[in-house]
Design a protein around this motif. Structure first.
Motif, PDB file in Angstrom:
ATOM      1  N   ASP A  36     -19.573  -5.427   3.721  1.00 23.25           N
ATOM      2  CA  ASP A  36     -19.094  -5.521   2.347  1.00 23.25           C
ATOM      3  C   ASP A  36     -18.577  -4.162   1.874  1.00 23.25           C
ATOM      4  OD1 ASP A  36     -18.560  -6.587  -0.120  1.00 23.25           O
ATOM      5  OD2 ASP A  36     -20.603  -6.266  -0.886  1.00 23.25           O
ATOM      6  N   PRO A  37     -17.531  -3.655   2.522  1.00 31.46           N
ATOM      7  CA  PRO A  37     -17.053  -2.316   2.155  1.00 31.46           C
ATOM      8  C   PRO A  37     -16.340  -2.326   0.804  1.00 31.46           C
ATOM      9  CG  PRO A  37     -15.617  -3.300   3.792  1.00 31.46           C
ATOM     10  CD  PRO A  37     -16.740  -4.257   3.597  1.00 31.46           C
ATOM     11  N   LYS A  38     -16.471  -1.228   0.071  1.00 32.74           N
ATOM     12  CA  LYS A  38     -15.715  -1.097  -1.192  1.00 32.74           C
ATOM     13  C   LYS A  38     -14.326  -0.543  -0.882  1.00 32.74           C
ATOM     14  CE  LYS A  38     -19.101  -2.019  -4.193  1.00 32.74           C
ATOM     15  NZ  LYS A  38     -19.678  -2.908  -3.136  1.00 32.74           N
ATOM     16  N   THR A  39     -14.234   0.204   0.183  1.00 38.44           N
ATOM     17  CA  THR A  39     -12.949   0.817   0.549  1.00 38.44           C
ATOM     18  C   THR A  39     -12.658   0.547   2.020  1.00 38.44           C
ATOM     19  OG1 THR A  39     -13.475   2.634  -0.961  1.00 38.44           O
ATOM     20  CG2 THR A  39     -11.675   3.015   0.600  1.00 38.44           C
ATOM     21  N   PHE A  40     -11.433   0.160   2.278  1.00 37.68           N
ATOM     22  CA  PHE A  40     -10.979   0.102   3.669  1.00 37.68           C
ATOM     23  C   PHE A  40     -10.178   1.360   3.959  1.00 37.68           C
ATOM     24  CE2 PHE A  40     -11.476  -4.526   3.031  1.00 37.68           C
ATOM     25  CZ  PHE A  40     -12.224  -4.820   4.174  1.00 37.68           C
ATOM     26  N   VAL A  41     -10.484   1.995   5.050  1.00 36.32           N
ATOM     27  CA  VAL A  41      -9.658   3.096   5.519  1.00 36.32           C
ATOM     28  C   VAL A  41      -8.855   2.526   6.690  1.00 36.32           C
ATOM     29  CG1 VAL A  41      -9.653   5.405   6.541  1.00 36.32           C
ATOM     30  CG2 VAL A  41     -11.400   4.783   4.827  1.00 36.32           C
ATOM     31  N   VAL A  73       0.834  -1.206   0.000  1.00 33.54           N
ATOM     32  CA  VAL A  73       0.000   0.000   0.000  1.00 33.54           C
ATOM     33  C   VAL A  73       0.860   1.244   0.000  1.00 33.54           C
ATOM     34  CG1 VAL A  73      -2.110  -0.819   1.064  1.00 33.54           C
ATOM     35  CG2 VAL A  73      -0.209  -0.266   2.510  1.00 33.54           C
ATOM     36  N   ILE A  74       0.344   2.253  -0.670  1.00 33.73           N
ATOM     37  CA  ILE A  74       1.010   3.550  -0.575  1.00 33.73           C
ATOM     38  C   ILE A  74       0.227   4.341   0.462  1.00 33.73           C
ATOM     39  CG2 ILE A  74       1.581   5.672  -1.786  1.00 33.73           C
ATOM     40  CD1 ILE A  74       2.259   4.048  -4.202  1.00 33.73           C
ATOM     41  N   GLY A  75       0.903   4.751   1.515  1.00 30.28           N
ATOM     42  CA  GLY A  75       0.198   5.419   2.602  1.00 30.28           C
ATOM     43  C   GLY A  75       0.991   6.595   3.134  1.00 30.28           C
ATOM     44  N   TYR A  76       0.571   7.077   4.298  1.00 30.81           N
ATOM     45  CA  TYR A  76       1.179   8.267   4.884  1.00 30.81           C
ATOM     46  C   TYR A  76       1.536   8.020   6.337  1.00 30.81           C
ATOM     47  CZ  TYR A  76      -0.570  10.226   0.625  1.00 30.81           C
ATOM     48  OH  TYR A  76      -0.808  10.456  -0.703  1.00 30.81           O
ATOM     49  N   GLU A  77       2.680   8.563   6.703  1.00 32.50           N
ATOM     50  CA  GLU A  77       3.150   8.425   8.077  1.00 32.50           C
ATOM     51  C   GLU A  77       3.107   9.804   8.752  1.00 32.50           C
ATOM     52  OE1 GLU A  77       7.094   6.255   9.578  1.00 32.50           O
ATOM     53  OE2 GLU A  77       7.485   8.305   8.915  1.00 32.50           O
ATOM     54  N   PHE A  78       2.628   9.835   9.972  1.00 32.17           N
ATOM     55  CA  PHE A  78       2.542  11.104  10.709  1.00 32.17           C
ATOM     56  C   PHE A  78       3.280  10.988  12.039  1.00 32.17           C
ATOM     57  CE2 PHE A  78      -1.169  10.534   8.079  1.00 32.17           C
ATOM     58  CZ  PHE A  78      -1.204  11.711   7.353  1.00 32.17           C
ATOM     59  N   ASP A  79       3.808  12.121  12.495  1.00 32.93           N
ATOM     60  CA  ASP A  79       4.576  12.094  13.742  1.00 32.93           C
ATOM     61  C   ASP A  79       3.704  12.200  14.981  1.00 32.93           C
ATOM     62  OD1 ASP A  79       7.008  11.700  12.629  1.00 32.93           O
ATOM     63  OD2 ASP A  79       7.329  13.838  12.242  1.00 32.93           O
ATOM     64  N   SER A  80       2.395  12.402  14.791  1.00 27.98           N
ATOM     65  CA  SER A  80       1.524  12.538  15.961  1.00 27.98           C
ATOM     66  C   SER A  80       0.546  11.366  16.043  1.00 27.98           C
ATOM     67  CB  SER A  80       0.741  13.838  15.852  1.00 27.98           C
ATOM     68  OG  SER A  80      -0.333  13.805  16.773  1.00 27.98           O
ATOM     69  N   ALA A  92     -19.144   2.902   0.001  1.00 30.58           N
ATOM     70  CA  ALA A  92     -19.259   2.040   1.187  1.00 30.58           C
ATOM     71  C   ALA A  92     -17.869   1.803   1.759  1.00 30.58           C
ATOM     72  CB  ALA A  92     -19.897   0.721   0.783  1.00 30.58           C
ATOM     73  N   PHE A  93     -17.661   2.122   3.022  1.00 33.50           N
ATOM     74  CA  PHE A  93     -16.321   1.997   3.592  1.00 33.50           C
ATOM     75  C   PHE A  93     -16.356   1.424   5.000  1.00 33.50           C
ATOM     76  CE2 PHE A  93     -15.916   5.151   6.972  1.00 33.50           C
ATOM     77  CZ  PHE A  93     -17.058   5.913   6.781  1.00 33.50           C
ATOM     78  N   LYS A  94     -15.173   1.002   5.416  1.00 36.70           N
ATOM     79  CA  LYS A  94     -15.024   0.550   6.796  1.00 36.70           C
ATOM     80  C   LYS A  94     -13.665   1.048   7.298  1.00 36.70           C
ATOM     81  CE  LYS A  94     -14.471  -3.679   9.484  1.00 36.70           C
ATOM     82  NZ  LYS A  94     -14.475  -5.132   9.483  1.00 36.70           N
ATOM     83  N   VAL A  95     -13.646   1.576   8.494  1.00 39.74           N
ATOM     84  CA  VAL A  95     -12.363   1.986   9.076  1.00 39.74           C
ATOM     85  C   VAL A  95     -11.816   0.815   9.890  1.00 39.74           C
ATOM     86  CG1 VAL A  95     -11.170   3.605  10.613  1.00 39.74           C
ATOM     87  CG2 VAL A  95     -13.096   4.403   9.222  1.00 39.74           C
ATOM     88  N   ARG A  96     -10.546   0.472   9.628  1.00 40.10           N
ATOM     89  CA  ARG A  96      -9.897  -0.580  10.437  1.00 40.10           C
ATOM     90  C   ARG A  96      -8.761   0.062  11.213  1.00 40.10           C
ATOM     91  NH1 ARG A  96      -8.816  -5.228   5.920  1.00 40.10           N
ATOM     92  NH2 ARG A  96      -7.672  -3.499   5.013  1.00 40.10           N
ATOM     93  N   LEU A 131      -5.477   4.011   2.321  1.00 43.55           N
ATOM     94  CA  LEU A 131      -6.658   3.361   1.755  1.00 43.55           C
ATOM     95  C   LEU A 131      -6.194   2.055   1.118  1.00 43.55           C
ATOM     96  CD1 LEU A 131      -8.456   6.469   0.221  1.00 43.55           C
ATOM     97  CD2 LEU A 131      -8.607   5.543   2.528  1.00 43.55           C
ATOM     98  N   ASP A 132      -7.119   1.379   0.410  1.00 40.96           N
ATOM     99  CA  ASP A 132      -6.809   0.055  -0.157  1.00 40.96           C
ATOM    100  C   ASP A 132      -5.449  -0.049  -0.809  1.00 40.96           C
ATOM    101  OD1 ASP A 132      -9.317  -0.905   0.446  1.00 40.96           O
ATOM    102  OD2 ASP A 132     -10.134   0.113  -1.308  1.00 40.96           O
ATOM    103  N   GLY A 133      -4.831  -1.195  -0.643  1.00 40.88           N
ATOM    104  CA  GLY A 133      -3.565  -1.448  -1.304  1.00 40.88           C
ATOM    105  C   GLY A 133      -3.726  -2.424  -2.444  1.00 40.88           C
TER     106      GLY A 133
END
Ligand code: ATP
Ligand code: MG
Length: 393
Positions: A140-145, A72-79, A100-104, A158-160
């Motif tokens: 049945d989410p289309k996107t995982f956050v 996955v391409i994602g983002y890293e934060f210092d906080s 349709a999404f789900k936060v994990r 988001l999805d990888g």
């Protein structure tokens, strides 16, 4: 904020005792795959993080590395403060299409004041508020956050993309792949590599009965397979004298059986010499006369080395589908004869007799011929980026 690639490991996380070796091997293989890039790797037992400029290009290389579950391409934060997480997520998804999404939420920092569920609920609220057409769908989410909270860093993505799965190449040692120009053996090689077996190839040629073009085809197939390993060593064995001796001295219906017993003998010896622990080939039960169960056992009788046949139980159509997926198919179907097809008798035996084989093999001094063939082997190392074979693709 840092943009980065996050790698989720494949099956290796279930192999507790070996985990260090697996991750070290995966890291080494990733370094080979990314040799043309500037980047930095950090890793622990759960994830690998890759920082660099050309993330998208690196990602496509990583899609050919075994042992990766997801890229996955994602983002890293210092906080890791929840207010910051909310802000960061809002900024990140502004321009995303999310329905349709789900936060994990994954919280490896167990002292965090909120539970994973609470974080997911709060951040789900941010998504709903930021993107009007979004709805929560936990089934049945289309996107995982995805949100990960570590001791002093947080990650959002988001999805990888799915990785190749399997084990990192090399963790299982080496195998010698009997590589003909056909459809089956390159697929067999790919499947063995997927289980962590580094392969070398062995190809039997019979010039002038087989052409230079047939050999180039095998080299091209080797190069396609080397996309998954960086390079592959190919042993080319001149089989002409052995094949002619068989043709002249052995009853026609046993030509193929004896020929394959000779191939196995040479393969086993080359395997020993090169520290390969197994033989891999593209035999598939019942496909041709030499692949009936009786034929296989009579042929197999010449070696004690394990012979792994990854496509043994697949239908031809299933093998073809895999060949297309790994992009060997178009090359495999090029019409060059191999050394088996030239000497194929009209009625090859489908129930060969082992003691008859042993009798027939006394008719010729095969041992000398085998030794000569091995002594004269030609070895080439074929690399993924060799120009020469690319032209043939
Ligand atoms: P393939 O499509 O892989 O060529 P095949 O269906 O043509 O397989 P065979 O020719 O009987 O079947 O060969 C069975 C297996 O034996 C091959 O998959 C390959 O692993 C090995 N083999 C056959 N010919 C050669 C060769 N000339 N050199 C090396 N290995 C060979
Ligand atoms: Mg073949």
């Amino acid at each position: 904020m840092n943009k980065l690639i996050i790698i989720k490991y494949g099956e290796l996380t279930t192999k507790k005792g070996n985990i260090k070796l697996f991750i070290k091997t995966l890291k080494k293989n990733i370094e080979v795959a990314l040799k043309d890039f500037e980047y930095k790797i950090e890793y622990d037992n759960g994830r690998m993080f890759i920082f660099g400029e050309e993330l998208e290009k690196m990602e496509s290389r990583l899609e050919k590395v075994f042992g990766i579950h997801e890229i996955v391409i994602g983002y890293e934060f210092d906080s890791i403060d929840i207010e910051d997480l909310k802000e960061n997520l809002k900024d990140l998804i502004q321009n995303e299409k999310i329905t349709a999404f789900k936060v994990r939420t994954k919280r490896s920092y167990k002292e965090y004041p909120l539970t994973s569920m609470e974080v997911s609920r709060i951040l789900g609220g941010v998504v709903l508020k930021t993107i009007p057409e979004s709805i929560v769908d936990v089934h049945d989410p289309k996107t995982f956050v995805d949100v990960e909270i570590r001791m002093n860093k947080s990650y959002i993505y988001l999805d990888g993309k799915s990785g190749l799965h399997g084990y990192p190449l090399g963790v299982q040692g080496k195998g010698l792949l009997m590589l003909s120009g056909g459809i089956d053996s390159p697929v067999a090689g790919y499947l063995a590599m997927k289980r962590g077996v580094r392969i070398e190839g062995i190809y039997f040629e019979s010039p002038p009965h087989t052409s230079e073009a047939a050999k180039e085809k095998v080299k091209t197939l080797t190069q396609i397979l080397s996309r998954y390993s960086g390079y592959i060593k190919l042993h080319v064995i001149n089989f002409t004298e052995i094949q002619e001796a068989i043709y002249k001295n052995i009853p026609k219906e046993y030509l193929i059986t004896i020929m394959r017993r000779m191939m196995y003998r040479i393969t086993e010896r080359i395997a020993h010499k090169n520290n390969a622990k197994i033989i891999v080939n593209g035999e598939s039960i019942g496909q041709v006369a030499s692949q009936t169960l009786t034929s296989m056992s009579v042929i197999n009788a010449v070696t004690n080395m394990p012979v792994i046949r990854p496509v043994a139980c697949l239908d031809k159509l299933e093998i073809i589908a895999l060949a297309k997926k790994i992009e060997t198919y178009e090359t495999s179907i090029l019409p060059f004869e191999d050394c088996c097809t030239i000497f194929v008798p009209e009625h090859p035996v489908i129930n060969p007799d082992l003691s008859l084989c042993e009798e027939y093999e006394k008719l010729v001094d095969f041992e000398t011929l085998l030794k000569d063939a091995i002594k004269n082997e030609e070895v080439v190392t074929i690399r993924e980026d060799d120009k020469k074979f690319e032209d043939l693709l």
